[in-house]
Design an enzyme around this catalytic site. Sequence first.
Site, PDB file in Angstrom:
ATOM      1  N   GLY A 245       4.710   4.698  -2.470  1.00  0.00           N
ATOM      2  CA  GLY A 245       5.570   3.725  -3.141  1.00  0.00           C
ATOM      3  C   GLY A 245       6.103   2.607  -2.281  1.00  0.00           C
ATOM      4  N   GLU A 286       2.271   9.982   0.843  1.00  0.00           N
ATOM      5  CA  GLU A 286       1.100   9.637   0.041  1.00  0.00           C
ATOM      6  C   GLU A 286       1.029   8.142  -0.244  1.00  0.00           C
ATOM      7  OE1 GLU A 286       0.193  13.284  -2.873  1.00  0.00           O
ATOM      8  OE2 GLU A 286       1.184  11.585  -3.817  1.00  0.00           O
ATOM      9  N   GLY A 288      -0.442   4.466  -0.878  1.00  0.00           N
ATOM     10  CA  GLY A 288      -1.711   3.877  -1.317  1.00  0.00           C
ATOM     11  C   GLY A 288      -1.683   2.388  -1.060  1.00  0.00           C
ATOM     12  N   TYR A 330       1.116  -6.417 -15.358  1.00  0.00           N
ATOM     13  CA  TYR A 330       2.474  -6.228 -14.811  1.00  0.00           C
ATOM     14  C   TYR A 330       3.178  -7.548 -14.502  1.00  0.00           C
ATOM     15  CZ  TYR A 330      -0.079  -1.986 -13.265  1.00  0.00           C
ATOM     16  OH  TYR A 330      -0.864  -0.876 -13.176  1.00  0.00           O
ATOM     17  N   CYS A 357     -11.688 -14.649 -22.442  1.00  0.00           N
ATOM     18  CA  CYS A 357     -11.164 -15.202 -23.694  1.00  0.00           C
ATOM     19  C   CYS A 357      -9.818 -14.577 -24.001  1.00  0.00           C
ATOM     20  CB  CYS A 357     -12.141 -14.929 -24.827  1.00  0.00           C
ATOM     21  SG  CYS A 357     -13.721 -15.662 -24.504  1.00  0.00           S
TER      22      CYS A 357
HETATM   23  N1  LLP Z   1       1.284   9.430  -5.175  1.00  0.00           N
HETATM   24  C1  LLP Z   1       1.304   9.502  -6.505  1.00  0.00           C
HETATM   25  C2  LLP Z   1       1.453  10.797  -7.138  1.00  0.00           C
HETATM   26  C3  LLP Z   1       1.170   8.341  -7.275  1.00  0.00           C
HETATM   27  O1  LLP Z   1       1.211   8.426  -8.585  1.00  0.00           O
HETATM   28  C4  LLP Z   1       0.996   7.092  -6.626  1.00  0.00           C
HETATM   29  C5  LLP Z   1       0.819   5.873  -7.388  1.00  0.00           C
HETATM   30  C6  LLP Z   1       0.965   7.067  -5.221  1.00  0.00           C
HETATM   31  C7  LLP Z   1       1.120   8.258  -4.524  1.00  0.00           C
HETATM   32  C8  LLP Z   1       0.762   5.808  -4.435  1.00  0.00           C
HETATM   33  O2  LLP Z   1       1.745   4.874  -4.640  1.00  0.00           O
HETATM   34  P1  LLP Z   1       1.703   3.501  -3.792  1.00  0.00           P
HETATM   35  O3  LLP Z   1       1.935   3.856  -2.346  1.00  0.00           O
HETATM   36  O4  LLP Z   1       0.372   2.896  -3.994  1.00  0.00           O
HETATM   37  O5  LLP Z   1       2.792   2.681  -4.355  1.00  0.00           O
HETATM   38  N2  LLP Z   1      -1.644   0.262 -10.770  1.00  0.00           N
HETATM   39  C9  LLP Z   1      -0.295   0.002 -10.351  1.00  0.00           C
HETATM   40  C10 LLP Z   1       0.218   1.065  -9.401  1.00  0.00           C
HETATM   41  C11 LLP Z   1       0.200   2.444  -9.983  1.00  0.00           C
HETATM   42  C12 LLP Z   1       0.701   3.457  -9.023  1.00  0.00           C
HETATM   43  C13 LLP Z   1       0.458   4.813  -9.542  1.00  0.00           C
HETATM   44  N3  LLP Z   1       0.794   5.852  -8.658  1.00  0.00           N
HETATM   45  C14 LLP Z   1      -0.219  -1.380  -9.723  1.00  0.00           C
HETATM   46  O6  LLP Z   1      -1.246  -2.045  -9.625  1.00  0.00           O
HETATM   47  O7  LLP Z   1       0.860  -1.834  -9.334  1.00  0.00           O
END
Ligand code: LLP
Length: 434
Positions: A245, A286, A288, A330, A357
């Site tokens: 996050g 975790e 991403g 978003y 479109c």
């Molecule tokens: N762990 C879990 C259980 C998650 O659900 C997520 C993201 C992460 C880790 C990684 O979170 P991050 O570090 O990436 O913030 N498609 C959306 C983001 C969806 C995130 C879903 N879960 C966007 O493009 O903003």
Amino acid sequence: MNNIIENKNGILYFDGCNTLELVKKYGTPLYVMSETDIVDRFNQLKECFVNKYPNTRVAYASKAFCTVAMYQVCKREGTCIDVVSGGELYTAIKAEYPPERIEFNGNNKLRSEIELAVEYGIGRIIVDGLQELSIIEDVCKEKNKRVKILYRITPGVKSSSHDYIVTGKKDSKFGIPLDDDVIMKHVKDAIDSEWVDFLGFHYHVGSQLFDNESHLKATKITLDLIKKVKEKYDYNIREINLGGGFGVKYTDEVRKPYEYFITPMMEMINDYYKELGVELPAVVIEPGRSIVAEAGISLYTIGSTKEIRDVRKYVSVDGGMPDNIRPALYQAEYDGVVANKLNEEKNDKVSVCGKCCESGDILIKDIDITSTAKAGDVFAIFSTGAYGYSMASNYNGNPIPAVVMVKDGESELIVKAQSYEEMICNQLTAKKLI
Ligand code: LLP
């Protein structure tokens, strides 16, 4: 702009590569990922987390950018990965990812996905409820294998981000609610199960966060739960997963260093465990987006431009919402430049739009660029490395673009551009319709 982004004689360079040369070689639209930046993020995490505290791991949330090559990077860098579907797991298997370094999240894992996970012998399943636990037990029994599990809990904290990417609040499809009778029953069943080794708890409060408050609240709530489990069942929780996050820079955001989130959580955990008088747990994060977002740019070729007098000017590119759904979904904001005209004055306000479109297919609303931008110029959008390629679609019959990995002036194709043939290869001519 960080140091992988350079202006050399008015031309955009990315991780040492001339973006115009990349376009010549690979075409547009094109996703470009900087290996240097990705490895740099992993190194930052090693410094402030993995090497600083014993028994800690990073599990890269691969939904942000899932490809065989990304898994190769993770494998080489020694991290774990988090997958959320049979498809991501299959990709990891294709990359020969060490199974014990794979963790599996998801609120509705299919039996077939759990079978694949157990068969491959993955390291952890993050379980979302009792129904899932019983499927896991069933599959393990059938295959005569045990798995390590954590429970994903819903800490019931609010965090400030777009509503679609806030996950820790009580009204959420993710995790187990913390009502005493509910969570304690889950814990008891897992402790008693002969097929799972119950390690601990997982939470993820949301994405693109700049304030550590919800992480800290969730940590405290998790630690209280751990104490309750100790008191009620004399069971030691051996692992905590703090989710991801951590926010990144798209336009004006100021990125917080990882320490800002991690250090206070680790201090809280260490203090609490000292007080409990039991061995410190393993701690996993975790992330991403924060690993890959700024490591990626998207390159497009400008096509038609349209000036609506006294209203706005549209500059169209050869991609759009199929390769980056985030602005439409978003209202995400991005920054971009005309990659071959960096030295020209930004004297025109335009909206950069895609070719779909859909009126909502606007990649960047109101951005200042040079007024000479015209068909054939290359437009680059920054920070598209996370949730761009991984959320791409074939909407409006647009093939999914190629992905190139770059490092120190070298490039390598890691995903081929889809051809029309590949795009429709699963479609059949129905005999009944002839
Ligand atoms: N762990 C879990 C259980 C998650 O659900 C997520 C993201 C992460 C880790 C990684 O979170 P991050 O570090 O990436 O913030 N498609 C959306 C983001 C969806 C995130 C879903 N879960 C966007 O493009 O903003």
